[in-house]
Design a protein around this motif. Structure first.
Motif, PDB file in Angstrom:
ATOM      1  N   HIS A  31       0.902  -1.107   0.047  1.00 14.01           N
ATOM      2  CA  HIS A  31      -0.054  -0.174   0.100  1.00 14.01           C
ATOM      3  C   HIS A  31       0.903   1.364  -0.147  1.00 14.01           C
ATOM      4  O   HIS A  31       0.397   2.302  -0.499  1.00 14.01           O
ATOM      5  N   LEU A  32       1.844   1.378   0.791  1.00 10.70           N
ATOM      6  CA  LEU A  32       2.893   2.440   0.660  1.00 10.70           C
ATOM      7  C   LEU A  32       3.435   2.363  -0.730  1.00 10.70           C
ATOM      8  O   LEU A  32       3.430   3.801  -1.420  1.00 10.70           O
ATOM      9  N   ALA A  33       3.684   1.521  -1.499  1.00 11.25           N
ATOM     10  CA  ALA A  33       4.090   1.572  -2.910  1.00 11.25           C
ATOM     11  C   ALA A  33       2.882   2.001  -3.857  1.00 11.25           C
ATOM     12  O   ALA A  33       3.430   2.660  -4.823  1.00 11.25           O
ATOM     13  N   LEU A  34       1.796   1.791  -3.621  1.00  9.82           N
ATOM     14  CA  LEU A  34       0.668   2.288  -4.120  1.00  9.82           C
ATOM     15  C   LEU A  34       0.677   3.945  -3.948  1.00  9.82           C
ATOM     16  O   LEU A  34       0.344   4.467  -4.979  1.00  9.82           O
ATOM     17  N   VAL A  35       0.838   4.132  -2.797  1.00  8.94           N
ATOM     18  CA  VAL A  35       0.937   5.556  -2.632  1.00  8.94           C
ATOM     19  C   VAL A  35       2.219   6.415  -3.666  1.00  8.94           C
ATOM     20  O   VAL A  35       2.060   7.448  -4.110  1.00  8.94           O
ATOM     21  N   GLY A  36       3.095   5.606  -3.408  1.00 14.28           N
ATOM     22  CA  GLY A  36       4.351   6.028  -4.436  1.00 14.28           C
ATOM     23  C   GLY A  36       4.000   6.055  -5.663  1.00 14.28           C
ATOM     24  O   GLY A  36       4.335   7.148  -6.329  1.00 14.28           O
ATOM     25  N   VAL A  37       3.326   5.143  -6.158  1.00 12.56           N
ATOM     26  CA  VAL A  37       2.877   5.108  -7.624  1.00 12.56           C
ATOM     27  C   VAL A  37       1.855   6.436  -8.034  1.00 12.56           C
ATOM     28  O   VAL A  37       2.123   7.212  -8.831  1.00 12.56           O
ATOM     29  N   LEU A  38       1.006   6.457  -7.290  1.00  9.31           N
ATOM     30  CA  LEU A  38       0.021   7.922  -7.320  1.00  9.31           C
ATOM     31  C   LEU A  38       0.883   9.120  -7.307  1.00  9.31           C
ATOM     32  O   LEU A  38       0.419   9.888  -7.926  1.00  9.31           O
ATOM     33  N   VAL A  39       1.601   9.096  -6.369  1.00 12.29           N
ATOM     34  CA  VAL A  39       2.732  10.588  -6.050  1.00 12.29           C
ATOM     35  C   VAL A  39       3.422  10.712  -7.629  1.00 12.29           C
ATOM     36  O   VAL A  39       3.459  11.939  -7.933  1.00 12.29           O
ATOM     37  N   ALA A  40       4.098   9.621  -7.962  1.00 16.21           N
ATOM     38  CA  ALA A  40       4.720   9.613  -9.058  1.00 16.21           C
ATOM     39  C   ALA A  40       3.914  10.072 -10.491  1.00 16.21           C
ATOM     40  O   ALA A  40       4.278  10.904 -11.133  1.00 16.21           O
ATOM     41  N   LEU A  41       2.768   9.363 -10.464  1.00 16.13           N
ATOM     42  CA  LEU A  41       1.802   9.496 -11.569  1.00 16.13           C
ATOM     43  C   LEU A  41       1.319  11.002 -11.634  1.00 16.13           C
ATOM     44  O   LEU A  41       1.172  11.827 -12.643  1.00 16.13           O
TER      45      LEU A  41
END
Length: 529
Positions: free
Chosen positions: A193-203
């Motif tokens: 879930h932290l990585a999913l947040v990282g993906v959202l931040v990157a996008l």
């Protein structure tokens, strides 16, 4: 005396009762805010918001967007102005910049953070806490075993600890041995879930600071990283023309290798790059092997031929002279192209040409065709049009399409006029329209340039998400307990049980492995069970 059930009151007694206190008030503003926060930070709402975000992005696949397809938006406004007005008011012509899309994105971000932080805190607390206490009755567990040995309690404890190794967290208490493993499962879930947040931040960051563009560069020409040199340009919401680093590259040569049966083997674009600091160097762009200039990746997305054509109008003036990219349509590089000649002498009709380039032309009974992608016998076949190209109406046009609504095709009686051109030839156009000549046959490279500093974060987040998901799916969560007691004969009675969260086919083997180590301490007694 009449019987009356306890608690039953007459009407007179009910009237004499003190007034009841008012009903309790509602939960209040703070209560509603607390309830809303709990709903927002639940995993169920996070999944719903993720689905809603995907649905909100769908119209962008069907409706032209201003940043990606300004020509399509201009056409929509010209053809259907009322619909375009309503779409623009709803933010559907630039979805990613619409306030409602940003609101969904922000709510999803807050929801994920609100889900992750409490779980992370609880997980850290569980990691720091001791394993669970040994249950009083191990006989209620379906996976259990017993053993009687002459070994001491200390020897049994050492054997159990050696068998468990470092994979288990072990606690030795007066009640027995408690061990557990599988916290990696929850750790992986949190990492995912932290990585999913990282993906959202990157996008999200990429939508603001990244840009991407495509251009066709002919051999001998120079591409500059400026808006005017791009054929299509997709900027981030915070990107302007001043944000583009001023680097350039010159396409010196584009080479290709094909087999005899026209199978592609290699494409290479040799370029000379000039960095913003003035440093110059040579490099080669190949398919799937981009080069980097000023932090931007430059990919070789395609290639083809751009014959240099010269058109003279009826008064003999040069109205057009430049390479024209012809786009390949098959494996033999049969390429279609359009030539627009708006700059004719005053009083003359504009000229338009559309047709094909055949790299290795072969004449057959049913017509001309190309039999190999290399330019062994190049030939251009063109149709001729005269009239108004429509370039003065202010509506962007596709350079690879000829708008013939206000043009007339040149005919020779009942047949269409076909102009055939080989390299070095000049052909007179019918009706005294002028001439067209085939000067040379350079090649072009279709480049795809992308500047996105968020790609490392996106890659790290994606890899972390895969690792976390794997751990959360495949790491087993197990608990194991061992109790030892002494009988009157001095023997050590061992009772063990194991428990897993969900179905775990390996739980019985885990317990057997521990009990095998225990049985190996000393010979068993006749009372072994």
């Amino acid at each position: 005396m009449a019987y009356r059930p306890a608690g039953l009151r007459t009407m007179d007694e009910a009237q004499d009762m003190p007034p009841q206190s008012p009903a309790p008030a509602g939960i209040g503003v703070r209560g509603w805010l607390r309830w809303a926060w709990r709903q927002l930070t639940s995993m169920r709402v996070a999944l719903l918001l993720l689905m809603l975000l995907a649905l909100a992005a769908l119209p962008g696949a069907f409706i032209p967007q201003i940043p990606q397809d300004p020509a399509g938006v201009a056409t929509l406004r010209a053809d259907r102005p009322q619909l375009a007005t309503w779409l623009e008011r709803a933010g559907l012509l630039d979805i990613y910049a619409a306030p409602w899309f940003a609101a969904i994105y922000l709510l999803l971000f807050i929801s994920l953070i609100g889900c992750i932080l409490p779980r992370t805190k609880a997980h850290i607390t569980a990691l720091r806490a001791a394993p669970s206490r040994v249950p009083r009755r191990l006989t209620r567990f379906p996976v259990r075993d017993t053993h009687t040995t002459t070994a001491t309690t200390e020897e049994v404890t050492r054997a159990v600890r050696r068998a468990l190794g470092r994979r288990f967290r072990v606690a030795v208490t007066p009640e027995g041995i408690s061990a557990e493993r599988g916290y990696l499962r929850e750790s992986g879930n949190i990492v995912f879930h932290l990585a999913l947040v990282g993906v959202l931040v990157a996008l999200g960051a990429a939508q603001m600071i990244a840009y991407r563009g495509q251009a066709v560069v002919v051999e001998g020409r120079t591409f500059a990283n400026s808006l005017v040199d791009y054929d299509t340009f997709t900027p981030g919401s915070m990107v302007t023309g001043d944000d583009l680093d001023p680097f350039t590259f010159t396409l010196t040569e584009l080479t290709s290798r094909f087999t005899v049966d026209a199978q592609a083997r290699d494409f290479a674009a040799r370029v000379v790059v000039t960095e913003p600091d003035g440093r110059r160097y040579e490099d080669t762009i190949r398919v799937n092997y981009p080069i980097t200039a000023a932090g931007a990746n430059i990919y070789l997305a395609g290639n083809g031929f751009a014959p240099h054509l010269t058109v003279r109008d009826a008064q003999g003036q040069v109205a057009f002279s430049q390479p024209v990219p012809f786009l390949p349509e098959d494996d033999f590089y049969t390429s279609r192209g359009v030539v627009k000649v708006p700059d004719v002498s005053p009083g003359l009709d504009q000229l338009g040409f559309t047709g094909y380039l055949l790299p290795t032309a072969l004449a057959e009974e049913d017509g001309l065709r190309s039999v190999h992608p290399q330019p062994n016998a190049p030939l251009i076949v063109l149709d001729v049009y005269t009239g108004d190209l429509g370039l003065d109406q202010g509506i962007p046009q596709n350079v690879y399409q000829l708008d013939t609504d206000n043009m007339t095709q040149v005919m020779d009686g009942a047949e269409e006029v076909k102009v055939l051109l080989a390299p070095g030839e000049e052909v007179e156009l019918p009706d005294g329209l002028g001439t067209i000549s085939f000067e040379s046959l350079p090649r072009f490279a279709a480049i795809d340039l992308r500047y996105d500093p968020t790609l490392p974060l996106l890659l790290i987040s994606a890899l972390a998400a895969m690792a976390g998901l794997s751990a959360s799916l495949f790491a087993p969560r197990r608990r194991l307990w061992v109790k030892t007691t002494q009988d009157e004969a001095g023997h050590t009675l061992i009772e063990a049980a194991a428990l897993a969260r969900g179905d775990d086919p390996g739980l019985q083997r885990e317990l057997e492995r521990v009990m095998t180590a225990v049985r190996a301490t000393t010979p068993t007694t006749p009372e072994d069970t």
